[in-house]
Each structure stands twice: as structure tokens, then as C-alpha cells.
Design a protein around this motif. Structure first.
Motif, PDB file in Angstrom:
ATOM      1  N   ILE A 120       0.840  -1.208   0.000  1.00 40.76           N
ATOM      2  CA  ILE A 120       0.000   0.000   0.000  1.00 40.76           C
ATOM      3  C   ILE A 120       0.869   1.249   0.000  1.00 40.76           C
ATOM      4  CG2 ILE A 120      -1.652   1.329   1.391  1.00 40.76           C
ATOM      5  CD1 ILE A 120      -2.874  -1.424   2.200  1.00 40.76           C
ATOM      6  N   THR A 121       1.929   1.240   0.801  1.00 39.71           N
ATOM      7  CA  THR A 121       2.841   2.390   0.837  1.00 39.71           C
ATOM      8  C   THR A 121       3.513   2.600  -0.511  1.00 39.71           C
ATOM      9  OG1 THR A 121       3.254   1.967   3.175  1.00 39.71           O
ATOM     10  CG2 THR A 121       4.840   3.375   2.025  1.00 39.71           C
ATOM     11  N   ALA A 122       3.943   1.531  -1.146  1.00 37.49           N
ATOM     12  CA  ALA A 122       4.582   1.645  -2.464  1.00 37.49           C
ATOM     13  C   ALA A 122       3.583   2.157  -3.496  1.00 37.49           C
ATOM     14  CB  ALA A 122       5.145   0.289  -2.880  1.00 37.49           C
ATOM     15  N   TYR A 123       2.361   1.697  -3.440  1.00 37.43           N
ATOM     16  CA  TYR A 123       1.340   2.136  -4.380  1.00 37.43           C
ATOM     17  C   TYR A 123       1.053   3.624  -4.219  1.00 37.43           C
ATOM     18  CZ  TYR A 123      -3.179   2.562  -6.694  1.00 37.43           C
ATOM     19  OH  TYR A 123      -4.211   2.967  -7.492  1.00 37.43           O
ATOM     20  N   ILE A 124       0.852   4.046  -2.964  1.00 40.55           N
ATOM     21  CA  ILE A 124       0.560   5.467  -2.701  1.00 40.55           C
ATOM     22  C   ILE A 124       1.749   6.329  -3.094  1.00 40.55           C
ATOM     23  CG2 ILE A 124       0.144   7.141  -0.854  1.00 40.55           C
ATOM     24  CD1 ILE A 124      -1.558   4.960   0.504  1.00 40.55           C
ATOM     25  N   THR A 125       2.949   5.881  -2.800  1.00 43.05           N
ATOM     26  CA  THR A 125       4.150   6.647  -3.139  1.00 43.05           C
ATOM     27  C   THR A 125       4.290   6.811  -4.648  1.00 43.05           C
ATOM     28  OG1 THR A 125       5.219   5.770  -1.157  1.00 43.05           O
ATOM     29  CG2 THR A 125       6.653   6.765  -2.813  1.00 43.05           C
ATOM     30  N   THR A 126       4.053   5.751  -5.402  1.00 40.17           N
ATOM     31  CA  THR A 126       4.176   5.851  -6.861  1.00 40.17           C
ATOM     32  C   THR A 126       3.081   6.736  -7.452  1.00 40.17           C
ATOM     33  OG1 THR A 126       2.945   3.785  -7.127  1.00 40.17           O
ATOM     34  CG2 THR A 126       5.345   3.659  -7.186  1.00 40.17           C
ATOM     35  N   ARG A 127       1.914   6.774  -6.846  1.00 40.15           N
ATOM     36  CA  ARG A 127       0.832   7.652  -7.326  1.00 40.15           C
ATOM     37  C   ARG A 127       1.186   9.118  -7.129  1.00 40.15           C
ATOM     38  NH1 ARG A 127      -2.595   5.870 -11.016  1.00 40.15           N
ATOM     39  NH2 ARG A 127      -3.159   3.749 -10.513  1.00 40.15           N
ATOM     40  N   PHE A 128       1.764   9.439  -5.960  1.00 39.14           N
ATOM     41  CA  PHE A 128       2.140  10.825  -5.696  1.00 39.14           C
ATOM     42  C   PHE A 128       3.340  11.259  -6.539  1.00 39.14           C
ATOM     43  CE2 PHE A 128      -0.214  10.394  -1.584  1.00 39.14           C
ATOM     44  CZ  PHE A 128      -1.147  11.383  -1.865  1.00 39.14           C
ATOM     45  N   ILE A 129       4.255  10.353  -6.801  1.00 40.91           N
ATOM     46  CA  ILE A 129       5.441  10.707  -7.597  1.00 40.91           C
ATOM     47  C   ILE A 129       5.042  10.934  -9.050  1.00 40.91           C
ATOM     48  CG2 ILE A 129       7.621   9.777  -8.504  1.00 40.91           C
ATOM     49  CD1 ILE A 129       8.052   8.465  -5.805  1.00 40.91           C
ATOM     50  N   GLU A 130       4.100  10.154  -9.567  1.00 36.61           N
ATOM     51  CA  GLU A 130       3.661  10.317 -10.943  1.00 36.61           C
ATOM     52  C   GLU A 130       2.922  11.628 -11.125  1.00 36.61           C
ATOM     53  OE1 GLU A 130       1.318   6.908 -11.930  1.00 36.61           O
ATOM     54  OE2 GLU A 130       3.065   5.597 -12.079  1.00 36.61           O
ATOM     55  N   ASN A 131       2.194  12.106 -10.126  1.00 31.77           N
ATOM     56  CA  ASN A 131       1.405  13.338 -10.237  1.00 31.77           C
ATOM     57  C   ASN A 131       2.272  14.478  -9.914  1.00 31.77           C
ATOM     58  OD1 ASN A 131      -0.852  11.922 -10.884  1.00 31.77           O
ATOM     59  ND2 ASN A 131      -1.551  11.780  -8.780  1.00 31.77           N
TER      60      ASN A 131
END
Length: 131
Positions: A120-131
Motif C-alpha cells: 500500500i505504501t509503495a502504491y501510494i508513493t508511486t501515485r504521488f510521484i507520478e502526479n
């Protein structure tokens, strides 16, 4: 009476080997101390708060045979043979279910939840980095 790990191992051994003798038990647990004392504790009835014996509260029984003597008096002769009674079966099954629940909880808290948290942390982190 609070049972320890060795007491549960004794109950398990007697459960798997019904009508085992004291010699069989002593041979199996020869490295343990005070096995005879533990067998006596497991085969005694429990006392209530006032010191009175409560019937049918022991975990194991000795196999006995009734011998008829004159005047209609029965005497019991105990053999060197042990088996679990219903209370022993109940306490052993309760312990097995408790151990199973502890294993499940250990798996969840030491493996499953940390992995899910990392995903979950990796998913949220990749979402914020992409945006």
C-alpha cells in the motif's frame, strides 16, 4: 491447576498411546524431571476454594479392575496403565485450538500485515510521484 508445556506433552502422548504404562511414559520423557509427580497431579481431582475434592476433574485415569471380596465389598486394583478421560480430551483440544489461533495471529502480524503495508505504501508513493 495451571498446566505447563510438558503437561500438555504428557497429555498428547497419553492421547496418542491409550493404555500406555508408566514405564512407556518414563522412557519417552526420560530427560524430563518429576514426570511421576506430574502424572500424579494430572490424575488427581481438583479441590475447590474450601479444600473439598471436586469429582471428575482429573485429566487422566488409571485403568482399574474391581475385585469382589467377602461381604459384598468391592475393592479397586489399579494397573500401571493410563488413559485420558473426557476432561483431558477437552483441555487438550482447547490447547490445540489456542496454539492454532496463535500461529494464525503470528502469521498475520509478522508477515501478512507488513507485506500489505509495504504494498500500500509503495502504491501510494508511486501515485504521488507520478502526479
Amino acid at each position: 491447576m495451571n498446566l505447563t508445556k510438558i503437561d500438555y506433552e504428557l497429555l498428547e502422548f497419553i492421547s496418542k498411546n491409550p493404555n500406555c504404562t508408566k514405564q512407556d511414559i518414563l522412557q519417552k520423557f526420560k530427560k524430563e524431571k518429576a514426570i511421576e509427580y506430574r502424572l500424579n497431579n494430572l490424575s488427581e481431582n481438583i479441590c475447590d476454594d474450601f479444600g473439598r475434592m471436586i469429582e471428575c476433574t482429573s485429566y487422566i485415569n488409571h485403568k482399574c479392575d474391581r475385585i469382589y471380596i467377602d461381604c459384598g465389598v468391592y475393592h479397586e486394583k489399579y494397573y500401571d496403565c493410563y488413559f485420558l478421560n473426557p476432561v483431558g480430551h477437552k483441555i487438550l483440544s482447547d490447547q490445540k485450538s489456542f496454539i492454532l489461533q496463535e500461529k494464525i495471529n503470528h502469521f498475520k502480524y509478522s508477515f501478512l500485515y507488513p507485506i500489505l503495508s509495504a504494498i500500500i505504501t509503495a502504491y501510494i508513493t508511486t501515485r504521488f510521484i507520478e502526479n
